[in-house]
Motif scaffolding. Structure first.
Motif, PDB file in Angstrom:
ATOM      1  N   THR A 184       9.173  -0.102  43.457  1.00 10.60           N
ATOM      2  CA  THR A 184      10.107  -0.181  44.586  1.00 10.60           C
ATOM      3  C   THR A 184      11.321   0.742  44.479  1.00 10.60           C
ATOM      4  OG1 THR A 184      11.337  -2.050  43.628  1.00 10.60           O
ATOM      5  CG2 THR A 184       9.442  -2.589  45.032  1.00 10.60           C
ATOM      6  N   VAL A 185      11.802   0.995  43.258  1.00  5.39           N
ATOM      7  CA  VAL A 185      13.007   1.822  43.098  1.00  5.39           C
ATOM      8  C   VAL A 185      12.664   3.275  42.762  1.00  5.39           C
ATOM      9  CG1 VAL A 185      15.174   2.123  41.811  1.00  5.39           C
ATOM     10  CG2 VAL A 185      14.379  -0.184  42.399  1.00  5.39           C
ATOM     11  N   PRO A 202      10.350   5.464  43.611  1.00  8.29           N
ATOM     12  CA  PRO A 202      10.101   6.477  44.656  1.00  8.29           C
ATOM     13  C   PRO A 202      11.391   7.048  45.261  1.00  8.29           C
ATOM     14  CG  PRO A 202       8.569   4.656  44.900  1.00  8.29           C
ATOM     15  CD  PRO A 202       9.571   4.234  43.852  1.00  8.29           C
ATOM     16  N   ASP A 203      12.360   6.191  45.570  1.00  4.23           N
ATOM     17  CA  ASP A 203      13.631   6.671  46.129  1.00  4.23           C
ATOM     18  C   ASP A 203      14.468   7.372  45.060  1.00  4.23           C
ATOM     19  OD1 ASP A 203      13.031   5.697  48.658  1.00  4.23           O
ATOM     20  OD2 ASP A 203      14.002   3.768  48.301  1.00  4.23           O
ATOM     21  N   PHE A 204      14.452   6.851  43.839  1.00  2.00           N
ATOM     22  CA  PHE A 204      15.177   7.466  42.729  1.00  2.00           C
ATOM     23  C   PHE A 204      14.652   8.880  42.498  1.00  2.00           C
ATOM     24  CE2 PHE A 204      15.735   8.418  38.230  1.00  2.00           C
ATOM     25  CZ  PHE A 204      17.074   8.094  38.023  1.00  2.00           C
ATOM     26  N   LYS A 205      13.331   9.019  42.515  1.00  2.00           N
ATOM     27  CA  LYS A 205      12.698  10.330  42.313  1.00  2.00           C
ATOM     28  C   LYS A 205      13.101  11.303  43.425  1.00  2.00           C
ATOM     29  CE  LYS A 205       8.122  12.385  41.565  1.00  2.00           C
ATOM     30  NZ  LYS A 205       8.144  13.383  42.629  1.00  2.00           N
ATOM     31  N   ALA A 206      13.027  10.855  44.668  1.00  2.00           N
ATOM     32  CA  ALA A 206      13.371  11.726  45.794  1.00  2.00           C
ATOM     33  C   ALA A 206      14.837  12.156  45.737  1.00  2.00           C
ATOM     34  CB  ALA A 206      13.075  11.014  47.115  1.00  2.00           C
ATOM     35  N   ARG A 207      15.702  11.241  45.379  1.00  2.00           N
ATOM     36  CA  ARG A 207      17.140  11.516  45.401  1.00  2.00           C
ATOM     37  C   ARG A 207      17.613  12.328  44.202  1.00  2.00           C
ATOM     38  NH1 ARG A 207      21.368   6.634  45.861  1.00  2.00           N
ATOM     39  NH2 ARG A 207      21.877   7.239  47.954  1.00  2.00           N
ATOM     40  N   THR A 265      19.355  -1.201  39.874  1.00  5.19           N
ATOM     41  CA  THR A 265      19.087  -0.908  41.275  1.00  5.19           C
ATOM     42  C   THR A 265      19.367   0.570  41.534  1.00  5.19           C
ATOM     43  OG1 THR A 265      21.338  -1.384  42.011  1.00  5.19           O
ATOM     44  CG2 THR A 265      19.776  -3.248  41.949  1.00  5.19           C
ATOM     45  N   LEU A 266      18.909   1.064  42.665  1.00  3.97           N
ATOM     46  CA  LEU A 266      19.181   2.453  43.021  1.00  3.97           C
ATOM     47  C   LEU A 266      20.691   2.689  43.128  1.00  3.97           C
ATOM     48  CD1 LEU A 266      18.053   5.227  43.736  1.00  3.97           C
ATOM     49  CD2 LEU A 266      17.946   4.476  46.121  1.00  3.97           C
ATOM     50  N   ASP A 267      21.406   1.746  43.729  1.00  2.00           N
ATOM     51  CA  ASP A 267      22.855   1.890  43.859  1.00  2.00           C
ATOM     52  C   ASP A 267      23.535   1.848  42.493  1.00  2.00           C
ATOM     53  OD1 ASP A 267      22.729   2.133  46.597  1.00  2.00           O
ATOM     54  OD2 ASP A 267      23.212   0.027  46.990  1.00  2.00           O
ATOM     55  N   SER A 270      22.802   5.064  40.705  1.00  2.00           N
ATOM     56  CA  SER A 270      23.529   6.139  41.400  1.00  2.00           C
ATOM     57  C   SER A 270      24.995   6.145  40.996  1.00  2.00           C
ATOM     58  CB  SER A 270      23.424   5.963  42.917  1.00  2.00           C
ATOM     59  OG  SER A 270      22.094   6.095  43.338  1.00  2.00           O
TER      60      SER A 270
END
Length: 197
Positions: A59-60, A62-67, A184-186, A189
């Motif tokens: 869940t995390v 994919p977005d972590f990789k893109a960002r 978490t992504l946040d 980040s």
């Protein structure tokens, strides 16, 4: 039979002395996703049987990789810390290490996405087979690698590195050597952004 020998040797040799890397050191035995010259290094200690690890990867990541990874800002270093059932997790970790280097994260994804099915069926064979199928190696090549003492030495080194870093649970993350509790992504980040040029 080879997998059983690997597990016995792993358990017997768990406390053997092996040089290990700290959360800032990246070695040839590490599995890395991202550019070598990325300004931030995130080290993840995880287990293929840990449901929290699977949740993060599914869940995390994919977005972590893109960002962060795809943009060259972060390199992600995966390190094994097998958790219960340790025999199953250690075998999965060894299979992933035996994959073609550029297929490691495909194998990791197979293990993490297949974990729910593993928990409901208690059938490890198909779980291992699915990962081997995306490993870039034949089953015979994987078995040969599992029998190689270097495979176990690398697993031990990772486990010792986790212990030396004070890792007590999975997944655990270090951002440029500093432990980050919020996975978490946040949360990640917040730890990464101030370190970017």
């Amino acid at each position: 039979m080879i997998i059983r020998r690997l597990l016995i040797a792993l358990c017997l040799g768990l406390f053997a002395s092996v040089a290990h890397a700290g959360p800032l050191d990246v070695t040839a035995s590490d599995r890395v996703l991202g550019r070598a010259d990325a300004p931030v290094t995130v080290v993840e200690y995880a287990s293929f049987t840990c449901p929290h690890c699977a949740d993060w990867h599914n869940t995390v990541l994919p977005d972590f990789k893109a960002r962060f990874i795809d943009t060259g800002k972060v390199r992600l270093v995966f390190r094994d810390l097998p958790t219960d059932p340790v025999q199953v997790a250690a075998t999965a970790a060894a299979i992933a290490r035996c994959a073609a280097p550029d297929r490691f994260y495909a194998v990791a994804s197979s293990f993490m996405s297949g974990q729910a099915q593993l928990r409901s069926s208690y059938q490890v064979g198909p779980w291992y087979d699915a990962a081997i199928a995306v490993s870039g190696k034949t089953p015979a090549q994987i078995e040969t690698c599992l029998a190689d003492p270097a495979t176990m030495a690398n697993l031990r080194a990772g486990m010792e590195a986790a212990s030396a870093a004070g890792v007590q649970s999975t997944p655990s993350f270090f951002v440029n050597g500093r432990a980050v509790q919020d996975r978490t992504l946040d949360g990640l980040s917040s730890a990464i952004t101030p370190l970017l040029p």
